[in-house]
Design a protein around this motif. Structure first.
Motif, PDB file in Angstrom:
ATOM      1  N   GLN A   1      16.780  32.486  16.738  1.00 24.35           N
ATOM      2  CA  GLN A   1      16.129  33.080  15.564  1.00 24.35           C
ATOM      3  C   GLN A   1      15.718  32.027  14.525  1.00 24.35           C
ATOM      4  O   GLN A   1      15.145  32.363  13.500  1.00 24.35           O
ATOM      5  N   CYS A   2      16.007  30.764  14.804  1.00 22.79           N
ATOM      6  CA  CYS A   2      15.792  29.699  13.820  1.00 22.79           C
ATOM      7  C   CYS A   2      14.354  29.183  13.885  1.00 22.79           C
ATOM      8  O   CYS A   2      13.879  28.755  14.942  1.00 22.79           O
ATOM      9  N   ILE A   3      13.684  29.216  12.756  1.00 20.54           N
ATOM     10  CA  ILE A   3      12.275  28.796  12.713  1.00 20.54           C
ATOM     11  C   ILE A   3      12.128  27.285  12.883  1.00 20.54           C
ATOM     12  O   ILE A   3      11.091  26.783  13.316  1.00 20.54           O
ATOM     13  N   ILE A   4      13.180  26.534  12.556  1.00 21.64           N
ATOM     14  CA  ILE A   4      13.120  25.067  12.604  1.00 21.64           C
ATOM     15  C   ILE A   4      12.796  24.560  14.010  1.00 21.64           C
ATOM     16  O   ILE A   4      12.091  23.569  14.181  1.00 21.64           O
ATOM     17  N   ARG A   5      13.300  25.259  15.035  1.00 17.60           N
ATOM     18  CA  ARG A   5      13.098  24.763  16.416  1.00 17.60           C
ATOM     19  C   ARG A   5      11.619  24.701  16.802  1.00 17.60           C
ATOM     20  O   ARG A   5      11.253  23.985  17.737  1.00 17.60           O
ATOM     21  N   GLN A   6      10.763  25.465  16.081  1.00 14.29           N
ATOM     22  CA  GLN A   6       9.332  25.415  16.398  1.00 14.29           C
ATOM     23  C   GLN A   6       8.724  24.036  16.128  1.00 14.29           C
ATOM     24  O   GLN A   6       7.652  23.719  16.626  1.00 14.29           O
ATOM     25  N   PHE A   7       9.442  23.217  15.335  1.00 16.67           N
ATOM     26  CA  PHE A   7       8.912  21.898  14.976  1.00 16.67           C
ATOM     27  C   PHE A   7       9.386  20.786  15.910  1.00 16.67           C
ATOM     28  O   PHE A   7       9.045  19.629  15.720  1.00 16.67           O
ATOM     29  N   ASN A   8      10.214  21.110  16.906  1.00 10.94           N
ATOM     30  CA  ASN A   8      10.719  20.055  17.797  1.00 10.94           C
ATOM     31  C   ASN A   8      10.821  20.547  19.237  1.00 10.94           C
ATOM     32  O   ASN A   8      10.365  21.659  19.558  1.00 10.94           O
ATOM     33  N   SER A   9      11.435  19.758  20.095  1.00  7.11           N
ATOM     34  CA  SER A   9      11.466  20.048  21.532  1.00  7.11           C
ATOM     35  C   SER A   9      12.237  21.315  21.891  1.00  7.11           C
ATOM     36  O   SER A   9      12.057  21.854  22.991  1.00  7.11           O
ATOM     37  N   LEU A  10      13.081  21.809  20.991  1.00  3.30           N
ATOM     38  CA  LEU A  10      13.855  23.022  21.290  1.00  3.30           C
ATOM     39  C   LEU A  10      12.951  24.236  21.503  1.00  3.30           C
ATOM     40  O   LEU A  10      13.357  25.225  22.100  1.00  3.30           O
ATOM     41  N   LYS A  11      11.685  24.135  21.050  1.00  4.42           N
ATOM     42  CA  LYS A  11      10.735  25.242  21.243  1.00  4.42           C
ATOM     43  C   LYS A  11      10.451  25.484  22.726  1.00  4.42           C
ATOM     44  O   LYS A  11       9.998  26.566  23.114  1.00  4.42           O
ATOM     45  N   ALA A  12      10.719  24.479  23.561  1.00  8.15           N
ATOM     46  CA  ALA A  12      10.439  24.592  24.995  1.00  8.15           C
ATOM     47  C   ALA A  12      11.574  25.270  25.766  1.00  8.15           C
ATOM     48  O   ALA A  12      11.451  25.519  26.966  1.00  8.15           O
ATOM     49  N   LEU A  13      12.678  25.579  25.097  1.00 11.70           N
ATOM     50  CA  LEU A  13      13.806  26.230  25.767  1.00 11.70           C
ATOM     51  C   LEU A  13      13.577  27.737  25.868  1.00 11.70           C
ATOM     52  O   LEU A  13      12.912  28.340  25.027  1.00 11.70           O
ATOM     53  N   THR A  14      14.143  28.343  26.915  1.00 13.97           N
ATOM     54  CA  THR A  14      14.048  29.792  27.077  1.00 13.97           C
ATOM     55  C   THR A  14      15.033  30.468  26.121  1.00 13.97           C
ATOM     56  O   THR A  14      15.935  29.824  25.576  1.00 13.97           O
TER      57      THR A  14
ATOM     58  N   ASP B   1      17.456  32.518  26.847  1.00 14.51           N
ATOM     59  CA  ASP B   1      18.826  32.422  27.386  1.00 14.51           C
ATOM     60  C   ASP B   1      19.426  31.046  27.101  1.00 14.51           C
ATOM     61  O   ASP B   1      20.608  30.937  26.761  1.00 14.51           O
ATOM     62  N   GLU B   2      18.609  30.000  27.251  1.00 18.65           N
ATOM     63  CA  GLU B   2      19.097  28.637  26.977  1.00 18.65           C
ATOM     64  C   GLU B   2      19.447  28.480  25.497  1.00 18.65           C
ATOM     65  O   GLU B   2      20.461  27.862  25.143  1.00 18.65           O
ATOM     66  N   LEU B   3      18.616  29.039  24.636  1.00 16.31           N
ATOM     67  CA  LEU B   3      18.872  28.960  23.188  1.00 16.31           C
ATOM     68  C   LEU B   3      20.137  29.724  22.795  1.00 16.31           C
ATOM     69  O   LEU B   3      20.920  29.266  21.964  1.00 16.31           O
ATOM     70  N   VAL B   4      20.342  30.872  23.427  1.00 13.34           N
ATOM     71  CA  VAL B   4      21.552  31.664  23.145  1.00 13.34           C
ATOM     72  C   VAL B   4      22.795  30.864  23.534  1.00 13.34           C
ATOM     73  O   VAL B   4      23.786  30.825  22.798  1.00 13.34           O
TER      74      VAL B   4
ATOM     75  N   ARG C   1      22.074  19.950  30.600  1.00 17.73           N
ATOM     76  CA  ARG C   1      21.804  21.012  31.582  1.00 17.73           C
ATOM     77  C   ARG C   1      20.356  21.470  31.506  1.00 17.73           C
ATOM     78  O   ARG C   1      19.711  21.704  32.519  1.00 17.73           O
ATOM     79  N   ASP C   2      19.872  21.586  30.283  1.00 13.70           N
ATOM     80  CA  ASP C   2      18.490  22.042  30.084  1.00 13.70           C
ATOM     81  C   ASP C   2      17.483  20.970  30.484  1.00 13.70           C
ATOM     82  O   ASP C   2      16.396  21.279  30.970  1.00 13.70           O
ATOM     83  N   LEU C   3      17.856  19.701  30.274  1.00 15.45           N
ATOM     84  CA  LEU C   3      16.990  18.602  30.724  1.00 15.45           C
ATOM     85  C   LEU C   3      16.824  18.645  32.233  1.00 15.45           C
ATOM     86  O   LEU C   3      15.754  18.371  32.768  1.00 15.45           O
ATOM     87  N   GLU C   4      17.910  19.000  32.943  1.00 18.68           N
ATOM     88  CA  GLU C   4      17.894  19.017  34.410  1.00 18.68           C
ATOM     89  C   GLU C   4      17.147  20.221  34.973  1.00 18.68           C
ATOM     90  O   GLU C   4      16.555  20.145  36.047  1.00 18.68           O
ATOM     91  N   LYS C   5      17.155  21.334  34.224  1.00 22.19           N
ATOM     92  CA  LYS C   5      16.634  22.588  34.802  1.00 22.19           C
ATOM     93  C   LYS C   5      15.311  23.058  34.206  1.00 22.19           C
ATOM     94  O   LYS C   5      14.637  23.890  34.798  1.00 22.19           O
ATOM     95  N   ASN C   6      14.954  22.560  33.011  1.00 21.12           N
ATOM     96  CA  ASN C   6      13.747  23.052  32.342  1.00 21.12           C
ATOM     97  C   ASN C   6      12.749  21.901  32.177  1.00 21.12           C
ATOM     98  O   ASN C   6      12.850  21.106  31.243  1.00 21.12           O
TER      99      ASN C   6
END
Length: 228
Positions: free
Chosen positions: A6-19, A21-24, A115-120
């Motif tokens: 729910q965090c708007i900050i992630r839209q400004f960095n690489s976390l925006k590419a996570l699904t 489920d990964e973010l949860v 884990r996310d680097l390996e799978k996403n």
């Protein structure tokens, strides 16, 4: 504590590419903390073992030179990630990060985000793109240090600050750097930085009020930065 998904900050960095489920999952293992102005996020030689997501505030990332002076390499602001290199290699950090003002950061442990680097692949590519951009900027810093005068570097730095950071209501750049910080960005003695700032002020290129900086004449500063 806000949830990553729910965090708007992630839209400004690489976390925006996570699904989602990964973010949860990451949201369940991250820790949020307040870093006071002047406090250290991590020291040179320290194992970071994760990444910081900057929710608010600014920090300076520097390296100590052999003559004992800090060279500021980057200014990290709200929305940026810090420490991505620790995800790729197991080496200790060769940089130090200090809060310029009060900061709100979230820390994500390395074992979770790897884990996310390996799978996403989208996330991996985004991280690599950001690291490539940082390398390009570092290349430019090396060339500027070798080939530009201190006056050119100061003009370029003022333009960079004016472009990268928002303005306050009074028109000043929304970052408070000490004269020593500015000297450590352009690679000179504090006295030299103070003298050059006074010269730029006298020529009405900038205005100074305490630590507040107002850029008045970007065209002239660009000419100085380019050596024209």
């Amino acid at each position: 504590m806000s949830k990553c998904e729910q965090c708007i900050i992630r839209q400004f960095n690489s976390l925006k590419a996570l699904t989602k489920d990964e973010l949860v999952r990451i949201s369940g293992c991250k820790t949020s903390k307040t870093i006071k102005k002047g406090e250290v996020l991590f020291e040179e030689g320290e194992h970071i073992n994760g990444v910081f997501c900057v929710k608010d505030g600014i920090c300076k990332v520097s390296k100590m030179s052999e003559n004992g002076r800090d060279q500021i390499i980057h200014l990290i602001k709200k929305g940026d990630l810090l420490g991505e290199r620790s995800l790729i290699n197991d080496e200790a950090s060769n940089l130090k990060a200090v809060a310029v003002n009060d900061m709100e950061v979230c820390f994500i442990p390395k074992e979770e985000i790897v884990r996310d680097l390996e799978k996403n692949p989208n996330f991996t590519m985004d991280i690599l793109k950001n690291m490539a951009t940082s390398l390009k900027e570092a290349d430019n810093v090396i060339v500027d240090m070798a080939q530009k005068t201190v006056k050119q570097r100061l003009a370029a730095t003022l333009l960079y600050l004016n472009d990268k950071f928002p303005k306050r209501e009074n028109g000043s750049i929304d970052i408070h750097l000490t004269r020593e910080d500015i000297a450590n960005i352009i690679g000179t003695a504090t006295e030299s930085a103070i003298r050059l700032l006074a010269e730029f002020k006298k020529k009405a290129l900038i205005q100074l009020k305490g630590k507040e900086i107002f850029v008045l004449d970007t065209t002239s500063l660009k000419h100085i930065a380019q050596g024209l």
